[in-house]
Design a protein around this motif. Structure first.
Motif, PDB file in Angstrom:
ATOM      1  N   LYS A  82       9.614   4.217   3.242  1.00 17.96           N
ATOM      2  CA  LYS A  82       8.639   4.367   4.324  1.00 17.96           C
ATOM      3  C   LYS A  82       9.318   3.959   5.620  1.00 17.96           C
ATOM      4  O   LYS A  82      10.251   3.156   5.617  1.00 17.96           O
ATOM      5  CB  LYS A  82       7.447   3.469   3.990  1.00 17.96           C
ATOM      6  CG  LYS A  82       6.516   3.140   5.110  1.00 17.96           C
ATOM      7  CD  LYS A  82       5.331   2.316   4.604  1.00 17.96           C
ATOM      8  CE  LYS A  82       5.035   1.220   5.571  1.00 17.96           C
ATOM      9  NZ  LYS A  82       3.677   0.696   5.419  1.00 17.96           N
ATOM     10  N   ASP A 137       4.028  11.622  -7.817  1.00 18.08           N
ATOM     11  CA  ASP A 137       4.100  10.315  -7.177  1.00 18.08           C
ATOM     12  C   ASP A 137       5.559   9.870  -7.162  1.00 18.08           C
ATOM     13  O   ASP A 137       6.224   9.894  -8.200  1.00 18.08           O
ATOM     14  CB  ASP A 137       3.247   9.287  -7.923  1.00 18.08           C
ATOM     15  CG  ASP A 137       1.762   9.571  -7.793  1.00 18.08           C
ATOM     16  OD1 ASP A 137       1.148  10.038  -8.768  1.00 18.08           O
ATOM     17  OD2 ASP A 137       1.233   9.356  -6.690  1.00 18.08           O
ATOM     18  N   ILE A 138       6.017   9.476  -5.990  1.00 16.05           N
ATOM     19  CA  ILE A 138       7.400   9.049  -5.841  1.00 16.05           C
ATOM     20  C   ILE A 138       7.542   7.622  -6.367  1.00 16.05           C
ATOM     21  O   ILE A 138       6.724   6.746  -6.039  1.00 16.05           O
ATOM     22  CB  ILE A 138       7.830   9.110  -4.361  1.00 16.05           C
ATOM     23  CG1 ILE A 138       7.676  10.535  -3.822  1.00 16.05           C
ATOM     24  CG2 ILE A 138       9.271   8.640  -4.202  1.00 16.05           C
ATOM     25  CD1 ILE A 138       7.931  10.647  -2.327  1.00 16.05           C
ATOM     26  N   LEU A 139       8.581   7.402  -7.167  1.00 15.92           N
ATOM     27  CA  LEU A 139       8.851   6.061  -7.689  1.00 15.92           C
ATOM     28  C   LEU A 139       9.594   5.255  -6.634  1.00 15.92           C
ATOM     29  O   LEU A 139      10.629   5.702  -6.138  1.00 15.92           O
ATOM     30  CB  LEU A 139       9.683   6.162  -8.975  1.00 15.92           C
ATOM     31  CG  LEU A 139      10.007   4.834  -9.680  1.00 15.92           C
ATOM     32  CD1 LEU A 139       8.733   4.156 -10.152  1.00 15.92           C
ATOM     33  CD2 LEU A 139      10.938   5.070 -10.853  1.00 15.92           C
ATOM     34  N   ASN A 140       9.084   4.088  -6.299  1.00 19.45           N
ATOM     35  CA  ASN A 140       9.662   3.226  -5.253  1.00 19.45           C
ATOM     36  C   ASN A 140       9.867   3.995  -3.941  1.00 19.45           C
ATOM     37  O   ASN A 140      10.998   4.102  -3.437  1.00 19.45           O
ATOM     38  CB  ASN A 140      10.990   2.622  -5.726  1.00 19.45           C
ATOM     39  CG  ASN A 140      10.852   1.858  -7.030  1.00 19.45           C
ATOM     40  OD1 ASN A 140       9.886   1.111  -7.218  1.00 19.45           O
ATOM     41  ND2 ASN A 140      11.783   2.050  -7.943  1.00 19.45           N
ATOM     42  N   PRO A 141       8.803   4.552  -3.363  1.00 19.25           N
ATOM     43  CA  PRO A 141       8.956   5.403  -2.183  1.00 19.25           C
ATOM     44  C   PRO A 141       9.432   4.619  -0.959  1.00 19.25           C
ATOM     45  O   PRO A 141       9.076   3.457  -0.774  1.00 19.25           O
ATOM     46  CB  PRO A 141       7.548   5.944  -1.959  1.00 19.25           C
ATOM     47  CG  PRO A 141       6.643   4.911  -2.538  1.00 19.25           C
ATOM     48  CD  PRO A 141       7.370   4.330  -3.702  1.00 19.25           C
ATOM     49  N   GLU A 146       0.831  -1.203   0.000  1.00 14.56           N
ATOM     50  CA  GLU A 146       0.000   0.000   0.000  1.00 14.56           C
ATOM     51  C   GLU A 146       0.866   1.253   0.000  1.00 14.56           C
ATOM     52  O   GLU A 146       1.843   1.367   0.753  1.00 14.56           O
ATOM     53  CB  GLU A 146      -0.937   0.012   1.205  1.00 14.56           C
ATOM     54  CG  GLU A 146      -1.923   1.175   1.165  1.00 14.56           C
ATOM     55  CD  GLU A 146      -3.013   1.090   2.218  1.00 14.56           C
ATOM     56  OE1 GLU A 146      -2.900   0.254   3.123  1.00 14.56           O
ATOM     57  OE2 GLU A 146      -3.978   1.875   2.114  1.00 14.56           O
ATOM     58  N   ASP A 147       0.467   2.192  -0.841  1.00 18.43           N
ATOM     59  CA  ASP A 147       1.166   3.475  -0.922  1.00 18.43           C
ATOM     60  C   ASP A 147       0.903   4.247   0.367  1.00 18.43           C
ATOM     61  O   ASP A 147      -0.250   4.513   0.705  1.00 18.43           O
ATOM     62  CB  ASP A 147       0.631   4.249  -2.140  1.00 18.43           C
ATOM     63  CG  ASP A 147       1.406   5.527  -2.415  1.00 18.43           C
ATOM     64  OD1 ASP A 147       1.366   6.003  -3.555  1.00 18.43           O
ATOM     65  OD2 ASP A 147       2.027   6.080  -1.476  1.00 18.43           O
ATOM     66  N   ILE A 194       1.897   1.014  -4.272  1.00 19.97           N
ATOM     67  CA  ILE A 194       2.944   2.026  -4.455  1.00 19.97           C
ATOM     68  C   ILE A 194       3.260   2.153  -5.932  1.00 19.97           C
ATOM     69  O   ILE A 194       3.060   1.212  -6.702  1.00 19.97           O
ATOM     70  CB  ILE A 194       4.230   1.690  -3.677  1.00 19.97           C
ATOM     71  CG1 ILE A 194       4.800   0.329  -4.091  1.00 19.97           C
ATOM     72  CG2 ILE A 194       4.000   1.748  -2.186  1.00 19.97           C
ATOM     73  CD1 ILE A 194       6.184   0.054  -3.534  1.00 19.97           C
ATOM     74  N   PHE A 195       3.746   3.314  -6.320  1.00 19.73           N
ATOM     75  CA  PHE A 195       4.235   3.501  -7.680  1.00 19.73           C
ATOM     76  C   PHE A 195       5.641   2.919  -7.713  1.00 19.73           C
ATOM     77  O   PHE A 195       6.538   3.423  -7.037  1.00 19.73           O
ATOM     78  CB  PHE A 195       4.226   4.989  -8.026  1.00 19.73           C
ATOM     79  CG  PHE A 195       4.836   5.310  -9.364  1.00 19.73           C
ATOM     80  CD1 PHE A 195       5.544   6.487  -9.549  1.00 19.73           C
ATOM     81  CD2 PHE A 195       4.695   4.443 -10.439  1.00 19.73           C
ATOM     82  CE1 PHE A 195       6.097   6.794 -10.780  1.00 19.73           C
ATOM     83  CE2 PHE A 195       5.253   4.743 -11.674  1.00 19.73           C
ATOM     84  CZ  PHE A 195       5.957   5.925 -11.836  1.00 19.73           C
ATOM     85  N   SER A 196       5.816   1.821  -8.462  1.00 17.84           N
ATOM     86  CA  SER A 196       7.074   1.096  -8.408  1.00 17.84           C
ATOM     87  C   SER A 196       7.560   0.747  -9.802  1.00 17.84           C
ATOM     88  O   SER A 196       6.823   0.858 -10.788  1.00 17.84           O
ATOM     89  CB  SER A 196       6.891  -0.194  -7.595  1.00 17.84           C
ATOM     90  OG  SER A 196       5.882  -1.005  -8.163  1.00 17.84           O
ATOM     91  N   TYR A 256       7.358  -4.310   3.593  1.00 13.04           N
ATOM     92  CA  TYR A 256       7.382  -3.222   2.625  1.00 13.04           C
ATOM     93  C   TYR A 256       8.812  -3.059   2.100  1.00 13.04           C
ATOM     94  O   TYR A 256       9.765  -3.049   2.861  1.00 13.04           O
ATOM     95  CB  TYR A 256       6.907  -1.945   3.312  1.00 13.04           C
ATOM     96  CG  TYR A 256       6.768  -0.758   2.400  1.00 13.04           C
ATOM     97  CD1 TYR A 256       7.881   0.031   2.098  1.00 13.04           C
ATOM     98  CD2 TYR A 256       5.539  -0.414   1.852  1.00 13.04           C
ATOM     99  CE1 TYR A 256       7.756   1.124   1.268  1.00 13.04           C
ATOM    100  CE2 TYR A 256       5.415   0.691   1.024  1.00 13.04           C
ATOM    101  CZ  TYR A 256       6.527   1.453   0.732  1.00 13.04           C
ATOM    102  OH  TYR A 256       6.418   2.538  -0.089  1.00 13.04           O
TER     103      TYR A 256
END
Lengths: 209, 214
Positions: B151, B145-149, A24-25, A33-35, B189
């Motif tokens: 956390k 939107d962050i790519l591969n953010p 989840e983002d 998530i944007f991956s 994650y």
């Protein structure tokens, strides 16, 4: 008898082993998530509800392969001047947005682009880093209860959208990685926001020469 | 594993130890770098060690607690993209901070006498709880939107460690190494960092406590 049952279970367990990974983002609740890690997932807010790609699982007894949540194909028949590239996702809502009419909770979301005749996989790889609409390339968004290529697909709604192919690259074993963002709308009734996708396509999912 | 659980474990352990000779409490601080993230996390440890028996014996047993506070976070950047805002691709700065809480047991082995002091080695094991916080600066989450953010993660598990030090009078200089907590990360994650394995140099002082009569 026990050995036959065991063998059957093993075969069934390999029945569509492609895995998707949903994380989840933390900044967009309910979305993945944007991956760019080949997580095989697509998600978006549609009318503020999270819509997530999924495999279309038939009955366990039907012996029909699971429908992939994504495929790319070229439509060559509709226009003599150009072809149409379609990116199709299948997915559904966890909770349908109130008043969301179309079909069921699960449907096909298609982004369609006009492309030159004889559009190839190499041409698609050159879309790495490109955002559409761009130049003469417009983008059409379709919702449908059946794949777009079904004749008399009455349950179909059409609008416009934007899509950004952040990364497209070749992978070993003839695979193709794609990841990016999208948004769109169908009139004033359906709004798609914060769409993102991340897939590793095998040759069966990308019908390009 | 939550900090409250670790704290209760430590209290139960401490209460179960019956002192029968001179006790000593060592308090130390110093500097720690993380071996499991290429030294990206630099921390100040605060260390309290309690010897229920005479710490100057050949082998002595102790319990300890330690907190690590970040001196400076790890600074990096990630890419963010937008479908509807120019520029479509930007870099966003991020800072990651790491906090640790360790509670454990150990054995000290006194080895060589040097210059009115002595060298020692310690084996330790216990529970480590680690918390990571991730801060993105100037991040417009509406349009990008962050790519591969990254956390923040919180988790804890068992660890073990090895220390080598020198004690003279009541001063202690010690070099300590510790494994990261043993955590299975199968469905966790996907972050860009690992759980920390601190390598620390500390200096401390031992306070002798009153003898107990039994």
């Amino acid at each position: 008898m026990k050995r036959s049952l065991f063998t059957f279970i093993i075969i069934l367990s390999f029945y569509s082993c492609k895995k998707s990974f949903f994380y989840e983002d933390p900044y967009n609740s309910g979305l993945s998530i944007f991956s760019s890690k080949n997580y095989n997932v697509c998600s978006a807010y549609i009318n503020d509800s999270a819509w997530i790609s999924e495999y279309n699982n038939p009955s366990i007894f039907s012996f029909t392969p699971n429908t992939s949540p994504i495929y790319l194909s070229i439509d060559t028949v509709n226009n003599p001047q150009s072809d149409t590239l379609n990116i199709v996702w299948y997915g559904g809502f966890k909770y349908s947005p109130p008043g969301f009419v179309p079909f069921q909770e699960h449907f096909y979301l298609t982004f369609a682009f006009p492309v030159k005749k004889n559009f190839t996989k190499t041409d698609f790889l050159n879309w790495n880093g490109k955002l559409f609409p761009s130049g003469t390339t417009s983008t059409t968004v379709l919702f449908s209860s059946l794949p777009y290529y079904y004749p008399n697909n009455y349950s179909q709604m059409t609008g416009s959208g934007k899509i950004y192919f952040v990364k497209i690259s070749s992978q070993p074993n003839n695979g193709t990685s794609i990841s990016g963002l999208f948004e769109g709308n169908i009139g004033d009734t359906i709004l798609i926001k914060k769409g993102r996708f991340d897939f590793l396509l095998d040759p069966s999912q990308i019908n390009l020469p | 594993m939550q900090p409250k659980t670790l704290f209760l474990f430590f209290i139960a352990l401490a209460l179960s130890i019956h002192a029968f000779s001179q006790q000593q409490i060592n308090i130390a601080t110093g500097l720690s770098v993380d071996m499991n993230n290429k030294g990206n996390f630099v921390q100040t440890p605060v260390y309290v060690q309690w010897f229920a028996t005479n710490p100057n014996k050949i082998v002595s047993f102790f319990v300890y607690g330690e907190m690590f506070f970040p001196v400076a976070g790890y600074s990096g950047s990630d890419s963010a993209f937008s479908v509807n805002t120019q520029p479509n691709a930007i870099k966003i700065s991020k800072t990651i901070y790491n906090y640790n809480l360790c509670l454990g047991l150990g054995l000290r082995f006194k080895t060589f006498k040097i210059n009115n002091g002595y060298l020692f080695e310690e084996l330790t094991w216990g529970l480590s709880y680690q918390k990571f916080t991730v801060n993105y600066k100037n991040y417009n989450s509406t349009n990008y939107d962050i790519l591969n953010p990254d956390k923040g993660l919180n988790n804890g598990s068992f660890f073990c460690g090895f220390n080598i030090g020198y004690k003279k009078n009541n001063w202690v200089l010690k070099l300590s190494a510790q494994t990261p907590p043993f955590i299975l990360r199968l469905k966790e994650y996907p972050v860009s960092y690992n759980y920390a394995a601190p390598l620390q140099l500390t200096i401390g002082y031992g306070f002798n406590l009153q003898k107990h009569k039994k």
